[in-house]
Scaffold this active site. Structure first.
Site, PDB file in Angstrom:
ATOM      1  N   GLU A 118      21.619  17.462  27.254  1.00 35.13           N
ATOM      2  CA  GLU A 118      21.202  17.864  28.606  1.00 35.13           C
ATOM      3  C   GLU A 118      21.965  19.135  29.041  1.00 35.13           C
ATOM      4  OE1 GLU A 118      22.142  14.998  31.668  1.00 35.13           O
ATOM      5  OE2 GLU A 118      20.586  15.779  32.994  1.00 35.13           O
ATOM      6  N   LYS A 193      13.168  16.887  34.780  1.00 33.56           N
ATOM      7  CA  LYS A 193      13.791  15.560  34.945  1.00 33.56           C
ATOM      8  C   LYS A 193      13.257  14.825  36.180  1.00 33.56           C
ATOM      9  CE  LYS A 193      18.599  13.794  35.319  1.00 33.56           C
ATOM     10  NZ  LYS A 193      19.993  14.200  35.066  1.00 33.56           N
ATOM     11  N   CYS A 230      18.147  12.216  30.650  1.00 32.94           N
ATOM     12  CA  CYS A 230      19.319  11.426  31.042  1.00 32.94           C
ATOM     13  C   CYS A 230      19.054  10.237  31.968  1.00 32.94           C
ATOM     14  CB  CYS A 230      20.394  12.321  31.638  1.00 32.94           C
ATOM     15  SG  CYS A 230      21.970  11.416  31.743  1.00 32.94           S
TER      16      CYS A 230
HETATM   17  N1  URP Z   1      23.145  13.477  33.735  1.00 36.30           N
HETATM   18  C1  URP Z   1      22.918  12.329  34.336  1.00 36.30           C
HETATM   19  O1  URP Z   1      21.836  12.099  34.853  1.00 36.30           O
HETATM   20  N2  URP Z   1      23.961  11.460  34.340  1.00 36.30           N
HETATM   21  C2  URP Z   1      24.003  10.325  35.180  1.00 36.30           C
HETATM   22  C3  URP Z   1      24.852   9.259  34.649  1.00 36.30           C
HETATM   23  C4  URP Z   1      24.162   8.333  33.722  1.00 36.30           C
HETATM   24  O2  URP Z   1      22.939   8.246  33.712  1.00 36.30           O
HETATM   25  O3  URP Z   1      24.851   7.625  32.992  1.00 36.30           O
END
Ligand code: URP
Length: 383
Positions: A118, A193, A230
């Site tokens: 990401e 996203k 993510c």
């Molecule tokens: N980049 C992101 O969305 N991280 C959030 C934390 C997670 O999903 O563990």
């Protein structure tokens, strides 16, 4: 917790005999996968560090009417490569130089579709809540520096690259976007996203908007792919929509830290592969990122200048739930997996979740549940 454990699997290897290891892999991972022999890069950017490079093969049964559909996927995880006080250009260039070694390694080893982590060309600076200079990393998905850097590499290696970046569109709206560059070096499309975290140090809604691209599936020469970026991995319906649109492989480029999610990491993308009869490829960045100014995590603790520990551990899961070991928790790395996409339909024919999932029943139930006057279906005891 000991920060130096390089991976769960290395702990298993150190603690168990070979005969036990086989059985533990069967219980935990379905089976021990055959390994791929890989040509490693000769050049290392830093003599003290090495890359973790691993390769595995997922096999499917021979069929009478269909040829095998073999595709090699590559997953790259990495630390940032320059101090966060260096100029934006210097930080980005340093990451490009290091990651190119792994991209070339993927190409030499016949990877057809490669996915990076990401917002790979920048530090995961959203913990700081500062706009400058981090918003300067946002760039055009179609012809920004990162897409332009990758296009010739896609052509050279005949490889599709999924490139997750911070996107700035023509109206200066910022998005968290995965750009799909095909094996001819053309941008095939992009996905933004869908689900933005509001947890811990992940203050991402301060920086970019909720995606507006739906659940696109990209028809590449090597298979139909999608990207669940993510935080979308915590949302089963996000995974499901990519299956409904026909994805065969779903990449999950991520950035997440030990104390928040390491105990969830091994479950979510793996479960999605099982539930949706497709392959999933989960990628997490590595390392601790240090910032020039202190920030708090909004939890009453002292202000600090370091992110949590990004724990790598990238892995691939097949639709039957078998999975590769994870890459290192500590090192940059490349995971290559050879897939036979015929496995998707074979598992679907065995388990039949597409036939048993009863979508109309849930459409009806959810249509009612989102009404403000919805009465939850609870049966109460008379006592
Ligand atoms: N980049 C992101 O969305 N991280 C959030 C934390 C997670 O999903 O563990």
């Amino acid at each position: 917790m000991n920060r130096n454990i390089s991976s769960f699997e290395s702990l298993l290897r150190e603690s168990l005999k070979d005969s036990q290891l086989e059985e533990i892999y069967r219980i935990l991972y379905g089976k021990k996968l055959r390994t791929l022999s890989i040509t490693e890069p000769v050049y290392k950017p830093d003599p003290d560090s090495s890359f973790d490079i691993q390769g595995y093969v997922f096999e499917a049964k021979e069929e009478q009417l269909r040829h095998k559909r073999i595709v090699r996927v590559g997953l790259i995880q990495n630390k940032i490569a320059a101090d966060t006080t260096a100029s934006v250009e210097a930080q980005r260039e340093a990451i490009y130089r290091k990651v190119q070694i792994l991209i070339d390694c993927a190409g030499i080893n016949g990877v057809n579709i490669l996915c990076l982590q990401e917002v790979w060309p920048m530090p995961f600076a959203f913990c700081t809540r500062e706009k400058s200079p981090w918003c300067e990393f946002a760039e055009s998905a179609e012809d920004g520096p990162t897409t332009n850097f990758l296009k010739p590499l896609c052509q050279r290696h005949n490889m599709v690259i999924v490139s997750p970046i911070l996107e700035r569109d023509r109206n200066n709206v910022i998005w968290n976007t995965a750009v799909i560059i095909d094996n001819y070096g053309q941008v095939l499309g992009k996905h933004r996203k869908n689900h933005i975290p509001r947890v811990g140090d992940f203050n991402e809604s301060t920086y970019y908007m909720e995606g507006d691209t739906g659940h696109p599936v990209f028809e590449t020469e090597f298979g139909r792919i999608a990207v669940n970026i993510c935080f979308g991995r915590h949302h089963p319906l996000n995974w499901m929509m990519f299956a409904i649109n026909g994805a065969e492989i779903v990449f999950n480029p991520s950035a997440t830290v030990k104390d928040l999610s390491e105990h969830l990491w091994r479950i979510e993308a793996r479960n999605a592969a099982i539930a949706n009869h497709y392959f999933t490829c989960a990628i997490n960045r590595v390392g601790i990122e240090k910032y020039p100014h202190e920030f708090t995590s909004g939890d009453g603790q002292q202000a600090h200048t370091e992110s949590g520990q990004f724990y790598g551990s990238s892995y691939v899961t097949a639709p039957d739930g078998t999975r590769t070991p994870g890459l290192s928790r500590l090192k940059d790395g490349l995971l290559i997996a050879e897939l036979d996409l015929n496995l998707n339909r074979q598992v679907s024919d065995t388990w039949g979740f597409k036939m048993t999932q009863r979508l109309p029943m849930y459409v009806e139930a959810l249509t009612k549940a989102i009404q403000s006057n919805y009465e939850p279906q609870i049966i109460k005891s008379n006592h």
